[in-house]
Design a protein around this motif. Structure first.
Motif, mmCIF file in Angstrom:
data_model
loop_
_atom_site.group_PDB
_atom_site.id
_atom_site.type_symbol
_atom_site.label_atom_id
_atom_site.label_comp_id
_atom_site.label_asym_id
_atom_site.label_seq_id
_atom_site.Cartn_x
_atom_site.Cartn_y
_atom_site.Cartn_z
ATOM 1 N N UNK A 1 -10.546 75.896 -56.567
ATOM 2 C CA UNK A 1 -11.252 75.554 -55.327
ATOM 3 C C UNK A 1 -10.466 76.000 -54.096
ATOM 4 N N UNK A 2 -9.131 75.877 -54.165
ATOM 5 C CA UNK A 2 -8.300 76.339 -53.057
ATOM 6 C C UNK A 2 -8.443 77.842 -52.878
ATOM 7 N N UNK A 3 -8.454 78.569 -53.994
ATOM 8 C CA UNK A 3 -8.636 80.016 -53.928
ATOM 9 C C UNK A 3 -9.980 80.368 -53.301
ATOM 10 N N UNK A 4 -11.043 79.709 -53.738
ATOM 11 C CA UNK A 4 -12.382 79.985 -53.199
ATOM 12 C C UNK A 4 -12.449 79.691 -51.703
ATOM 13 N N UNK A 5 -11.819 78.593 -51.281
ATOM 14 C CA UNK A 5 -11.813 78.231 -49.865
ATOM 15 C C UNK A 5 -11.080 79.276 -49.036
ATOM 16 N N UNK A 6 -9.919 79.717 -49.522
ATOM 17 C CA UNK A 6 -9.149 80.743 -48.797
ATOM 18 C C UNK A 6 -9.892 82.068 -48.778
ATOM 19 N N UNK A 7 -10.538 82.409 -49.879
ATOM 20 C CA UNK A 7 -11.295 83.660 -49.967
ATOM 21 C C UNK A 7 -12.438 83.659 -48.962
ATOM 22 N N UNK A 8 -13.195 82.566 -48.960
ATOM 23 C CA UNK A 8 -14.327 82.441 -48.049
ATOM 24 C C UNK A 8 -13.869 82.469 -46.594
ATOM 25 N N UNK A 9 -12.891 81.642 -46.264
ATOM 26 C CA UNK A 9 -12.441 81.547 -44.880
ATOM 27 C C UNK A 9 -11.813 82.857 -44.403
ATOM 28 N N UNK A 10 -11.077 83.542 -45.286
ATOM 29 C CA UNK A 10 -10.433 84.791 -44.907
ATOM 30 C C UNK A 10 -11.455 85.866 -44.571
ATOM 31 N N UNK A 11 -12.465 86.034 -45.415
ATOM 32 C CA UNK A 11 -13.486 87.059 -45.168
ATOM 33 C C UNK A 11 -14.298 86.740 -43.918
ATOM 34 N N UNK A 12 -14.692 85.485 -43.749
ATOM 35 C CA UNK A 12 -15.502 85.128 -42.584
ATOM 36 C C UNK A 12 -14.705 85.307 -41.287
ATOM 37 N N UNK B 1 -22.189 94.740 -43.770
ATOM 38 C CA UNK B 1 -22.386 93.324 -44.071
ATOM 39 C C UNK B 1 -21.488 92.936 -45.243
ATOM 40 N N UNK B 2 -21.060 91.680 -45.267
ATOM 41 C CA UNK B 2 -20.143 91.230 -46.316
ATOM 42 C C UNK B 2 -20.720 91.420 -47.715
ATOM 43 N N UNK C 1 -15.532 88.007 -38.347
ATOM 44 C CA UNK C 1 -15.752 87.537 -36.982
ATOM 45 C C UNK C 1 -14.937 88.355 -35.979
ATOM 46 N N UNK C 2 -13.659 88.581 -36.293
ATOM 47 C CA UNK C 2 -12.797 89.341 -35.385
ATOM 48 C C UNK C 2 -13.249 90.793 -35.292
ATOM 49 N N UNK C 3 -13.580 91.398 -36.428
ATOM 50 C CA UNK C 3 -13.887 92.822 -36.462
ATOM 51 C C UNK C 3 -15.293 93.161 -35.980
ATOM 52 N N UNK C 4 -16.255 92.273 -36.244
ATOM 53 C CA UNK C 4 -17.656 92.591 -35.933
ATOM 54 C C UNK C 4 -18.198 91.851 -34.721
ATOM 55 N N UNK C 5 -17.926 90.553 -34.626
ATOM 56 C CA UNK C 5 -18.472 89.758 -33.525
ATOM 57 C C UNK C 5 -17.656 90.001 -32.250
ATOM 58 N N UNK C 6 -16.338 89.839 -32.356
ATOM 59 C CA UNK C 6 -15.484 90.121 -31.200
ATOM 60 C C UNK C 6 -15.278 91.616 -30.990
ATOM 61 N N UNK C 7 -15.614 92.407 -32.023
ATOM 62 C CA UNK C 7 -15.517 93.880 -31.961
ATOM 63 C C UNK C 7 -14.106 94.346 -31.608
ATOM 64 N N UNK C 8 -13.135 93.789 -32.321
ATOM 65 C CA UNK C 8 -11.755 94.231 -32.168
ATOM 66 C C UNK C 8 -11.558 95.469 -33.036
ATOM 67 N N UNK C 9 -11.719 96.637 -32.445
ATOM 68 C CA UNK C 9 -11.747 97.904 -33.190
ATOM 69 C C UNK C 9 -10.374 98.566 -33.243
ATOM 70 N N UNK C 10 -9.344 97.768 -33.480
ATOM 71 C CA UNK C 10 -7.985 98.298 -33.598
ATOM 72 C C UNK C 10 -7.368 97.746 -34.892
ATOM 73 N N UNK C 11 -7.830 98.231 -36.039
ATOM 74 C CA UNK C 11 -7.380 97.636 -37.305
ATOM 75 C C UNK C 11 -5.897 97.796 -37.566
ATOM 76 N N UNK C 12 -5.264 98.844 -36.993
ATOM 77 C CA UNK C 12 -3.822 98.973 -37.197
ATOM 78 C C UNK C 12 -3.060 97.838 -36.518
ATOM 79 N N UNK C 13 -3.510 97.472 -35.322
ATOM 80 C CA UNK C 13 -2.871 96.347 -34.624
ATOM 81 C C UNK C 13 -3.193 95.023 -35.310
ATOM 82 N N UNK C 14 -4.425 94.908 -35.788
ATOM 83 C CA UNK C 14 -4.828 93.703 -36.512
ATOM 84 C C UNK C 14 -3.976 93.552 -37.770
ATOM 85 N N UNK C 15 -3.760 94.662 -38.460
ATOM 86 C CA UNK C 15 -2.932 94.652 -39.655
ATOM 87 C C UNK C 15 -1.477 94.344 -39.310
ATOM 88 N N UNK C 16 -0.993 94.895 -38.178
ATOM 89 C CA UNK C 16 0.370 94.614 -37.762
ATOM 90 C C UNK C 16 0.590 93.140 -37.455
#
Length: 270
Positions: free
Chosen positions: A10-21, A94-95, A25-40
């Motif tokens: 259940x902990x794994x499922x919760x982390x998986x769900x929350x991580x993807x959502x 889409x996810x 949100x950051x990449x699509x809704x806020x449109x933060x189009x700098x994945x290298x900085x996001x990864x950093x």
């Protein structure tokens, strides 16, 4: 023991769900189009959490020779590619579509086993064919088809497949610490100076929603990896696969309710 396994699942499922959502949100809704900085940023948080976990005795980090570091390098580069290409693809797809394409990495592993290990049975062949058919037909039925998104998803699944092959078939000592090596050394070098300056024009740069989401993404990414390790150490491979399947189903289902996605009946079917 059964209760403990269920809690880990259940902990794994919760982390998986929350991580993807959160990432979506950051990449699509806020449109933060700098994945290298996001990864950093995720690298920085992951490295700090890794150090804290080591100090608390949750993980073991041993000194490594130069030969061990060189052995980690291919897996480290692939790990960076997984995150970078995955971020690019997730920002455009889409996810449910992204997860369907992500599953094709299992076809790569199956093909490797068939060609070099001769370990594939008929059930695995059918499973791989179904995954390949679903991903292959999906672009022709996707009403929101994005060529760039599918391109980066292809790079992502190739990196995932190659990484899993290294993880499964090479010596454990050659892969020990590959993620940590990627987090601490490789990925910060991928942040180009152009992104560092252009990000100053990002409209949500000083908003608490952006800062909170980025911090949450880093923490969730670390705990997702930590819970994945625990899941694989406590459960049999079939049980792990069942929990991963369940996590993908609930993540895909809830994402449709939370994010704008136009899914036709044909798309949902594939």
């Amino acid at each position: 023991m059964c209760v403990r396994r269920s809690l880990v699942g259940l902990t794994f499922c919760t982390c998986y769900l929350a991580s993807y959502l959160t990432n979506k949100y950051v990449l699509s809704v806020l449109k933060f189009t700098y994945p290298t900085l996001f990864q950093g940023w995720q690298t920085l948080i992951g490295g700090l959490l890794l150090h804290v976990s080591w100090k608390l005795g949750w993980v073991e980090i041993n000194g490594s020779s130069r030969s061990h570091v060189l052995a980690w390098l291919p897996a480290s580069v692939l790990f960076v590619g997984i995150i970078y290409a995955g971020s690019r693809a997730l920002s455009r797809l889409a996810i449910p579509v992204f997860l369907t394409l992500h599953n094709v990495a299992e076809v790569i592993i199956c093909g490797y086993q068939k060609c070099f290990r001769k370990e594939v049975n008929d059930h695995a062949k059918c499973y791989a064919l179904f995954l390949l058919a679903a991903a292959g037909c999906l672009p022709f039925n996707d009403s929101q088809f994005d060529p760039d998104g599918y391109f980066w998803a292809l790079i992502h699944l190739l990196c995932v497949g190659a990484y899993k092959i290294l993880q499964k078939f090479q010596k454990p000592s050659a892969l020990r610490g590959a993620c940590e090596a990627a987090w601490v050394t490789v990925s910060p070098l991928l942040c180009p100076s152009g992104d560092l300056f252009s990000v100053l024009d990002f409209p949500f740069l000083y908003f608490y929603r952006f800062h909170g989401s980025c911090c949450a993404s880093g923490f969730l990414g670390f705990f997702l990896m930590f819970s994945t390790v625990k899941l694989k150490s406590l459960l049999a491979p079939g049980q792990c696969a069942a929990w991963i399947f369940f996590a993908k189903i609930i993540t895909a289902g809830l994402s449709i309710l939370l994010f704008d996605a136009v899914l036709t009946s044909a798309t949902v079917g594939w």
